[in-house]
Enzyme design. Structure first.
Site, PDB file in Angstrom:
ATOM      1  N   PRO A  88       0.984  -1.101  -0.044  1.00  0.00           N
ATOM      2  CA  PRO A  88       0.041  -0.174  -0.054  1.00  0.00           C
ATOM      3  C   PRO A  88       0.846   1.252  -0.236  1.00  0.00           C
ATOM      4  O   PRO A  88       0.667   2.236  -0.711  1.00  0.00           O
ATOM      5  CB  PRO A  88      -0.850  -0.157   1.302  1.00  0.00           C
ATOM      6  CG  PRO A  88      -0.962  -1.572   1.455  1.00  0.00           C
ATOM      7  CD  PRO A  88       0.326  -2.338   1.075  1.00  0.00           C
ATOM      8  N   GLU A 137      11.482  -9.361 -15.832  1.00  0.00           N
ATOM      9  CA  GLU A 137      10.134  -8.923 -15.895  1.00  0.00           C
ATOM     10  C   GLU A 137       9.750  -7.777 -16.960  1.00  0.00           C
ATOM     11  O   GLU A 137       8.638  -8.134 -17.863  1.00  0.00           O
ATOM     12  CB  GLU A 137       9.536  -8.630 -14.387  1.00  0.00           C
ATOM     13  CG  GLU A 137       8.076  -8.468 -14.465  1.00  0.00           C
ATOM     14  CD  GLU A 137       7.574  -7.832 -13.050  1.00  0.00           C
ATOM     15  OE1 GLU A 137       8.142  -7.056 -12.282  1.00  0.00           O
ATOM     16  OE2 GLU A 137       6.211  -8.140 -12.892  1.00  0.00           O
ATOM     17  N   ARG A 138      10.601  -6.855 -16.914  1.00  0.00           N
ATOM     18  CA  ARG A 138      10.441  -5.679 -17.771  1.00  0.00           C
ATOM     19  C   ARG A 138      10.452  -6.340 -19.193  1.00  0.00           C
ATOM     20  O   ARG A 138       9.761  -6.140 -20.109  1.00  0.00           O
ATOM     21  CB  ARG A 138      11.090  -4.679 -17.399  1.00  0.00           C
ATOM     22  CG  ARG A 138      10.849  -3.903 -16.329  1.00  0.00           C
ATOM     23  CD  ARG A 138      11.778  -2.841 -15.955  1.00  0.00           C
ATOM     24  NE  ARG A 138      11.429  -2.418 -14.626  1.00  0.00           N
ATOM     25  CZ  ARG A 138      12.168  -1.926 -13.718  1.00  0.00           C
ATOM     26  NH1 ARG A 138      13.274  -1.985 -13.922  1.00  0.00           N
ATOM     27  NH2 ARG A 138      11.598  -1.509 -12.562  1.00  0.00           N
ATOM     28  N   SER A 164       7.227   4.932 -16.220  1.00  0.00           N
ATOM     29  CA  SER A 164       8.152   5.588 -17.375  1.00  0.00           C
ATOM     30  C   SER A 164       9.143   6.436 -16.610  1.00  0.00           C
ATOM     31  O   SER A 164      10.367   6.843 -16.812  1.00  0.00           O
ATOM     32  CB  SER A 164       7.461   6.330 -18.278  1.00  0.00           C
ATOM     33  OG  SER A 164       6.668   5.496 -19.084  1.00  0.00           O
ATOM     34  N   THR A 182      -1.044  -9.213  -9.007  1.00  0.00           N
ATOM     35  CA  THR A 182      -1.810  -9.789 -10.302  1.00  0.00           C
ATOM     36  C   THR A 182      -1.984 -11.326 -10.243  1.00  0.00           C
ATOM     37  O   THR A 182      -0.935 -12.041  -9.975  1.00  0.00           O
ATOM     38  CB  THR A 182      -1.245  -9.342 -11.461  1.00  0.00           C
ATOM     39  OG1 THR A 182      -1.408  -8.012 -11.546  1.00  0.00           O
ATOM     40  CG2 THR A 182      -2.377  -9.716 -12.618  1.00  0.00           C
TER      41      THR A 182
HETATM   42  C1  LIG Z   1      -2.926  -3.663 -13.292  1.00  0.00           C
HETATM   43  C2  LIG Z   1      -1.766  -3.609 -12.376  1.00  0.00           C
HETATM   44  C3  LIG Z   1      -0.961  -4.807 -12.167  1.00  0.00           C
HETATM   45  C4  LIG Z   1       0.099  -4.621 -11.200  1.00  0.00           C
HETATM   46  N1  LIG Z   1       0.561  -5.972 -11.115  1.00  0.00           N
HETATM   47  C5  LIG Z   1       1.526  -6.180 -10.091  1.00  0.00           C
HETATM   48  C6  LIG Z   1       2.149  -7.234  -9.533  1.00  0.00           C
HETATM   49  O1  LIG Z   1       1.614  -8.195 -10.237  1.00  0.00           O
HETATM   50  N2  LIG Z   1       3.012  -7.319  -8.444  1.00  0.00           N
HETATM   51  C7  LIG Z   1       3.577  -6.105  -8.000  1.00  0.00           C
HETATM   52  O2  LIG Z   1       4.138  -6.423  -7.017  1.00  0.00           O
HETATM   53  N3  LIG Z   1       2.868  -4.921  -8.455  1.00  0.00           N
HETATM   54  C8  LIG Z   1       2.234  -4.835  -9.335  1.00  0.00           C
HETATM   55  N4  LIG Z   1       1.541  -3.631 -10.009  1.00  0.00           N
HETATM   56  C9  LIG Z   1       2.069  -2.412  -9.504  1.00  0.00           C
HETATM   57  C10 LIG Z   1       2.960  -1.647 -10.162  1.00  0.00           C
HETATM   58  O3  LIG Z   1       4.115  -2.410 -10.456  1.00  0.00           O
HETATM   59  C11 LIG Z   1       3.005  -0.442  -9.517  1.00  0.00           C
HETATM   60  O4  LIG Z   1       2.149   0.585 -10.058  1.00  0.00           O
HETATM   61  C12 LIG Z   1       4.433   0.183  -9.904  1.00  0.00           C
HETATM   62  O5  LIG Z   1       5.417  -0.337  -8.877  1.00  0.00           O
HETATM   63  C13 LIG Z   1       4.405   1.692  -9.175  1.00  0.00           C
HETATM   64  O6  LIG Z   1       3.881   2.118  -8.098  1.00  0.00           O
HETATM   65  P1  LIG Z   1       2.649   3.353  -7.864  1.00  0.00           P
HETATM   66  O7  LIG Z   1       1.638   2.899  -9.126  1.00  0.00           O
HETATM   67  O8  LIG Z   1       1.833   2.973  -6.525  1.00  0.00           O
HETATM   68  O9  LIG Z   1       3.179   4.410  -7.978  1.00  0.00           O
HETATM   69  P2  LIG Z   1       3.929   5.468  -6.711  1.00  0.00           P
HETATM   70  O10 LIG Z   1       5.261   4.959  -6.495  1.00  0.00           O
HETATM   71  O11 LIG Z   1       3.109   5.807  -5.946  1.00  0.00           O
HETATM   72  O12 LIG Z   1       4.137   6.612  -8.131  1.00  0.00           O
HETATM   73  C14 LIG Z   1       3.163   7.489  -8.432  1.00  0.00           C
HETATM   74  C15 LIG Z   1       3.617   8.642  -9.634  1.00  0.00           C
HETATM   75  O13 LIG Z   1       4.769   9.161  -9.194  1.00  0.00           O
HETATM   76  C16 LIG Z   1       5.919   9.029  -9.919  1.00  0.00           C
HETATM   77  N5  LIG Z   1       7.233   8.810  -9.203  1.00  0.00           N
HETATM   78  C17 LIG Z   1       7.571   8.049  -7.963  1.00  0.00           C
HETATM   79  N6  LIG Z   1       8.537   8.336  -7.778  1.00  0.00           N
HETATM   80  C18 LIG Z   1       9.225   8.883  -8.616  1.00  0.00           C
HETATM   81  C19 LIG Z   1      10.572   9.706  -8.714  1.00  0.00           C
HETATM   82  N7  LIG Z   1      11.352   9.185  -7.849  1.00  0.00           N
HETATM   83  N8  LIG Z   1      10.814  10.237  -9.730  1.00  0.00           N
HETATM   84  C20 LIG Z   1       9.718  10.841 -10.675  1.00  0.00           C
HETATM   85  N9  LIG Z   1       8.424  10.287 -10.528  1.00  0.00           N
HETATM   86  C21 LIG Z   1       8.396   9.309  -9.502  1.00  0.00           C
HETATM   87  C22 LIG Z   1       5.541   7.516 -10.626  1.00  0.00           C
HETATM   88  O14 LIG Z   1       6.125   7.237 -12.019  1.00  0.00           O
HETATM   89  C23 LIG Z   1       4.027   7.531 -10.620  1.00  0.00           C
HETATM   90  O15 LIG Z   1       3.858   8.484 -11.991  1.00  0.00           O
HETATM   91  C24 LIG Z   1       0.478  -3.802 -10.618  1.00  0.00           C
HETATM   92  C25 LIG Z   1      -0.156  -2.543 -10.835  1.00  0.00           C
HETATM   93  C26 LIG Z   1      -1.156  -2.380 -12.097  1.00  0.00           C
HETATM   94  C27 LIG Z   1      -1.902  -1.066 -11.985  1.00  0.00           C
END
Ligand SMILES: Cc1cc2nc3c(=O)[nH]c(=O)nc-3n(C[C@H](O)[C@H](O)[C@H](O)COP(=O)(O)OP(=O)(O)OC[C@H]3O[C@@H](n4cnc5c(N)ncnc54)[C@H](O)[C@@H]3O)c2cc1C
Length: 379
Positions: free
Chosen positions: A128, A242-243, A366, A158
């Site tokens: 979270p 993974e990527r 990205s 997922t």
């Molecule tokens: C459909 C779906 C499936 C997924 N499946 C999995 C899975 O199977 N296992 C798993 O572990 N995770 C999974 N994820 C999680 C996914 O990998 C995360 O979304 C990702 O790690 C980023 O975390 P966050 O979305 O909470 O963004 P946050 O870290 O909260 O970031 C929010 C925004 O701020 C930006 N940001 C954060 N830090 C910086 C920085 N230092 N510099 C610039 N910009 C920054 C991010 O790029 C983003 O735009 C899934 C997500 C989705 C939506």
């Protein structure tokens, strides 16, 4: 473009034929509408032996390379992205994870079962309060005799609701730097103390993403993947693979979206001519075609580097950034080209829009890929 071998061309042809037969537009829609995994197509892939593609022959697989896996995921992604991602979870969260970091005992246990299609996998890294800043993870694993006891919460795991096993990243030591004290475990997804709740999301309707609660979950010590407290290295290596695998599927999906846009531009008549004759449309398509070509170049360039045992940090980040942004751009421009019809589910473009939005978020957004590239430049 890299020179594919005759066997690789044959592999591509076989998967393409499979997709044409088993992943019709109607089937993809049915699974989406019923919000359920494409089990029929998945089982047929298993019967044909494709789940063993990147499993060494010693464990019953075909011993394919990373380029081979990339070809398979690209072709599956072209027909049904979510089927490709189901295969990717097994091929990466189990096969490459245990091959790269597991013990011989773990390989012997998991890999033959994977080839037979008996196990589904998921990966629980995100929490979270832990997104991009992976090193802040806090889901705790505490030693207790021959076991570790896991307590905490994971987010966006997922496929956890259909998984047999989950690769879980935990905190085993909080005393040092945040990069120290992380340990990864293979956790039986049906262990007592695990609760899974599916999330409602814009896309990914076939295999949902879930929140997962661990309440004193007992995991045998022998299920540790890699060394105690050294999980950062495992996670970083694992995220690279993974990527690549996820991007292979996205590049396939991007080609399908592009083909739909070109076909529509040739068929839709307005002002007495196909809309593709208007430069505003044809230039969009020309740019998409160029970006797609470059996406495939960088995808296979990175796959080849990984096959040669290189760890191309900058190239991996450029690949993830460029290919997922390309898919998003193609889907968004594609829906503009299809106009109002593209906004209906009569066409696949609206699904591509939904799916392409996830690609630029994870694994590794990205913005994070740009940070990695900048860091490699010494900035
Ligand atoms: C459909 C779906 C499936 C997924 N499946 C999995 C899975 O199977 N296992 C798993 O572990 N995770 C999974 N994820 C999680 C996914 O990998 C995360 O979304 C990702 O790690 C980023 O975390 P966050 O979305 O909470 O963004 P946050 O870290 O909260 O970031 C929010 C925004 O701020 C930006 N940001 C954060 N830090 C910086 C920085 N230092 N510099 C610039 N910009 C920054 C991010 O790029 C983003 O735009 C899934 C997500 C989705 C939506």
């Amino acid at each position: 473009m890299i020179q594919f071998t005759e066997e690789q061309e044959l592999l591509r042809k076989s998967i393409r034929a499979f997709v044409e037969k088993e992943c019709s537009r109607e089937y993809v829609r049915l699974c989406e509408n019923e919000r359920r995994p494409p089990w029929e197509a998945y089982k047929k892939l298993v019967e044909l032996g494709w789940l063993g593609l990147n499993v060494p022959e010693k464990y019953g697989g075909s011993g394919g390379s990373i380029v081979d896996l990339t070809i398979m995921l690209e072709e599956l992604g072209r027909g049904m992205l979510e089927l490709a991602l189901m295969v990717f979870r097994v091929a990466v969260h189990c096969v490459t994870a245990v091959l790269n970091y597991g013990t011989e005992e773990q390989r012997e246990y998991f890999l033959p079962k994977v080839v037979k299609g008996e196990l589904m996998f998921s990966f629980a890294l995100t929490e979270p309060n832990t997104g991009a800043d992976v090193s802040s993870l806090s889901c705790a694993a505490v030693p207790d005799g021959d076991y570790y006891i896991i307590t905490g919460q994971k987010m966006f795991t997922t496929g956890m609701h259909i998984a047999d096993w989950c690769l879980v990243a935990t905190r085993t030591d909080s005393s040092g730097s945040p990069h120290y004290g992380i340990t990864t475990f293979m956790v039986d997804a049906k262990s007592p103390g695990i609760e899974v709740r599916k999330l409602n999301t814009l896309g990914r309707r076939c295999v949902a993403t879930c929140e997962v609660f661990f309440d004193e979950v007992k995991v045998p010590k022998k299920n540790m993947l890699g060394e105690l407290n050294q999980g950062w290295k495992v996670i970083m290596g694992h995220l690279g693979m993974e990527r690549l695998a996820a991007v292979a599927a996205f590049v396939g999906a991007a080609q399908a979206a592009f083909q739909e846009a070109v076909k529509y531009a040739k068929e839709r008549i307005q002002f007495n001519q196909p809309i593709g004759k208007f430069q505003a449309i044809s230039h969009k398509l020309a740019e998409m075609q160029t970006r797609l070509y470059l996406s495939r170049l960088i995808l296979y360039d990175v796959a080849l580097m990984l096959d040669k045992g290189k760890g191309p940090r900058m190239e991996l980040a450029m690949m993830k950034l460029f290919c997922t942004e390309t898919y998003k751009e193609i889907a968004l421009n594609g829906i503009q080209i299809l106009g109002a019809y593209g906004y209906t589910d009569e066409y696949d473009m609206e699904r591509h829009v939904r799916e392409s939005l996830v690609g630029t978020m994870g694994p590794g957004s990205s913005e994070i890929q740009k940070n990695i590239i900048a860091k490699e430049l010494g900035l």
